[in-house]
Design a protein around this motif. Structure first.
Motif, short mmCIF file in Angstrom:
data_model
loop_
_atom_site.label_atom_id
_atom_site.label_comp_id
_atom_site.label_asym_id
_atom_site.label_seq_id
_atom_site.Cartn_x
_atom_site.Cartn_y
_atom_site.Cartn_z
N VAL A 99 -8.08 24.53 -24.07
CA VAL A 99 -7.82 25.97 -24.06
C VAL A 99 -7.78 26.47 -22.62
O VAL A 99 -8.65 26.16 -21.81
CB VAL A 99 -8.91 26.73 -24.84
CG1 VAL A 99 -8.64 28.23 -24.83
CG2 VAL A 99 -8.98 26.22 -26.28
N VAL A 100 -6.74 27.25 -22.32
CA VAL A 100 -6.55 27.84 -21.00
C VAL A 100 -6.53 29.35 -21.17
O VAL A 100 -5.74 29.88 -21.95
CB VAL A 100 -5.23 27.36 -20.36
CG1 VAL A 100 -5.02 28.02 -19.00
CG2 VAL A 100 -5.20 25.84 -20.24
N GLY A 101 -7.39 30.06 -20.45
CA GLY A 101 -7.42 31.50 -20.54
C GLY A 101 -7.26 32.14 -19.18
O GLY A 101 -7.85 31.69 -18.19
N HIS A 102 -6.44 33.19 -19.13
CA HIS A 102 -6.22 33.93 -17.90
C HIS A 102 -6.82 35.32 -18.04
O HIS A 102 -6.61 36.00 -19.05
CB HIS A 102 -4.72 34.05 -17.59
CG HIS A 102 -4.40 34.98 -16.46
ND1 HIS A 102 -3.57 36.07 -16.60
CD2 HIS A 102 -4.81 34.98 -15.16
CE1 HIS A 102 -3.47 36.70 -15.44
NE2 HIS A 102 -4.20 36.05 -14.56
N SER A 103 -7.57 35.78 -17.03
CA SER A 103 -8.12 37.13 -17.03
C SER A 103 -9.01 37.33 -18.26
O SER A 103 -9.90 36.53 -18.50
CB SER A 103 -6.97 38.14 -16.95
OG SER A 103 -7.43 39.44 -16.72
N MET A 104 -8.75 38.38 -19.08
CA MET A 104 -9.57 38.54 -20.28
C MET A 104 -9.47 37.33 -21.19
O MET A 104 -10.42 37.00 -21.91
CB MET A 104 -9.16 39.79 -21.06
CG MET A 104 -10.09 40.10 -22.23
SD MET A 104 -9.48 41.35 -23.37
CE MET A 104 -8.37 40.36 -24.39
N GLY A 105 -8.32 36.66 -21.17
CA GLY A 105 -8.18 35.46 -21.99
C GLY A 105 -9.18 34.39 -21.65
O GLY A 105 -9.56 33.58 -22.51
N ALA A 106 -9.65 34.36 -20.40
CA ALA A 106 -10.69 33.40 -20.03
C ALA A 106 -12.02 33.77 -20.68
O ALA A 106 -12.75 32.89 -21.15
CB ALA A 106 -10.83 33.35 -18.51
N PHE A 107 -12.33 35.05 -20.74
CA PHE A 107 -13.55 35.49 -21.42
C PHE A 107 -13.47 35.16 -22.91
O PHE A 107 -14.44 34.66 -23.50
CB PHE A 107 -13.74 37.00 -21.24
CG PHE A 107 -14.01 37.42 -19.83
CD1 PHE A 107 -15.30 37.64 -19.39
CD2 PHE A 107 -12.97 37.61 -18.92
CE1 PHE A 107 -15.56 38.04 -18.08
CE2 PHE A 107 -13.21 38.01 -17.62
CZ PHE A 107 -14.52 38.22 -17.20
N MET A 215 -16.52 42.69 -22.55
CA MET A 215 -16.53 41.66 -21.50
C MET A 215 -17.66 41.88 -20.51
O MET A 215 -18.23 40.92 -19.99
CB MET A 215 -15.20 41.68 -20.73
CG MET A 215 -14.04 41.01 -21.40
SD MET A 215 -12.66 40.80 -20.25
CE MET A 215 -12.21 42.48 -19.87
N ASN A 216 -17.95 43.14 -20.23
CA ASN A 216 -18.84 43.46 -19.11
C ASN A 216 -20.24 43.88 -19.51
O ASN A 216 -21.16 43.79 -18.69
CB ASN A 216 -18.19 44.56 -18.25
CG ASN A 216 -16.97 44.06 -17.51
OD1 ASN A 216 -17.09 43.36 -16.52
ND2 ASN A 216 -15.79 44.39 -18.01
N THR A 217 -20.43 44.34 -20.75
CA THR A 217 -21.75 44.79 -21.16
C THR A 217 -22.19 44.22 -22.50
O THR A 217 -23.34 44.43 -22.90
CB THR A 217 -21.82 46.33 -21.24
OG1 THR A 217 -20.95 46.80 -22.28
CG2 THR A 217 -21.40 46.96 -19.92
N GLY A 218 -21.31 43.53 -23.21
CA GLY A 218 -21.66 42.98 -24.50
C GLY A 218 -22.49 41.71 -24.41
O GLY A 218 -22.70 41.15 -23.33
N SER A 219 -22.94 41.24 -25.57
CA SER A 219 -23.79 40.05 -25.61
C SER A 219 -23.01 38.76 -25.83
O SER A 219 -23.54 37.67 -25.58
CB SER A 219 -24.83 40.19 -26.72
OG SER A 219 -24.19 40.32 -27.99
#
Length: 302
Positions: A99-107, A215-219
């Motif tokens: 699996v390759v993720g870019h930007s949010m796709g990496a998260f 992405m930034n505050t979730g668990s």
């Protein structure tokens, strides 16, 4: 001549159908890879990279709330996207895949590996996937504005034609020196009717905010990173969404984050920004080499 033929399939997920691009290799297939795009993007972010993957089948969905999946109903968030990826693999009869993720796709990819570990062979994270340096205490819209800036504001804009949208993007600092016919196709695909005779970006603002906050505050992300079991590599670039330095990950900040996750192998490139790392020939050449190594079960970055 392209090394692939291109087709699309629609995959049923909770709330609707996910639109998925599939590039089948013209040469005998030697491997396959799942490609996951960014927060306001679509599967058409990937053709530059796909051209670097002869013999490799590439599968790339429009994530819910984006592209031609923009009408999928229900909440978003990293877990929902991760479960959608599992549904795509189910539909295509794939047990496991790099699996390759870019930007949010990496998260999303990191959380996918956590929620569905047997479906992921390895991870390549491109300028994303590790926590961003976001101040605490911001509300949802402030987080989206801090992380995405004008990228978030664009989602509320309306355009009279595809040409108007292209003219909006043409002087963008990230693309001013990397414009191409592929980019024109990517941007044209991004537009949908707004119901009043105008065109709007396909990405839902509300979905984008939900995802950015998660992405930034979730668990989901910290839990996934704490339990990371798959081989993982990270590529970062020195310039961000507006071609500005230092990009999403300032070197001194990233050094501290990587110290927390020492199993992630990191490479920082020069002279590319957050977009051109995948949507330009120079960036795609580097990413393509890394993907080829990934599917060959080799170390994907130098």
């Amino acid at each position: 001549m392209s090394a692939h033929t291109y087709r699309t399939v629609d995959v049923a997920v909770p709330g609707g159908d996910l639109h998925v691009g599939v590039w089948d290799p013209v040469a005998p297939q030697t491997a396959q890879v799942l490609l996951v795009h960014g927060v306001t993007s679509s599967h058409l972010a990937w053709p530059f990279v796909v051209e670097e993957l002869p013999g490799i089948r590439a599968i790339a969905p429009d994530l819910r709330g984006r592209g031609r999946s923009n009408e999928v109903a229900g909440p978003a968030g990293l877990a929902a996207h991760a479960d959608d990826l599992a549904a795509v693999l189910d539909d295509l009869g794939i047990e496991s895949i790099p699996v390759v993720g870019h930007s949010m796709g990496a998260f999303v990819s990191v959380v996918f590996a956590h929620r569905h570990p047997s479906r992921v062979e390895s991870l390549l994270l491109i300028d994303g996937g590790l926590p961003l340096d976001v101040p605490a205490g911001m509300d949802a819209d402030a987080v989206a504005d801090y992380v995405l800036g004008p990228t978030a504001a664009r989602l509320s804009m309306r355009f009279g034609s595809i040409d108007d949208y292209l003219e909006f993007w043409r002087p963008h600092p990230a693309f001013a020196h990397a414009w191409s016919p592929e980019l024109e196709s990517y941007f044209a695909y991004d537009l949908v009717e707004d119901g009043s005779g105008m065109l709007r970006p396909a990405t839902s603002y509300a979905t984008m905010v939900d995802d950015t906050v998660d992405m930034n505050t979730g668990s989901a992300l910290p839990e996934a990173l704490a339990d990371l079991q798959h081989p993982a590599a990270l590529i970062t670039v020195p310039r961000g969404l507006q071609n500005e330095e230092p990009g999403l990950y300032a070197p001194e900040y990233l050094e501290g984050v990587l110290a927390v996750y020492p199993s992630i192998k990191h490479t920082r490139l020069d002279d590319l920004n957050h977009y051109t790392i995948v949507m330009s020939e120079p960036g795609a050449a580097v990413v393509g080499e890394a993907v080829r190594a990934l599917v060959a079960h080799e170390h994907p970055v130098g």
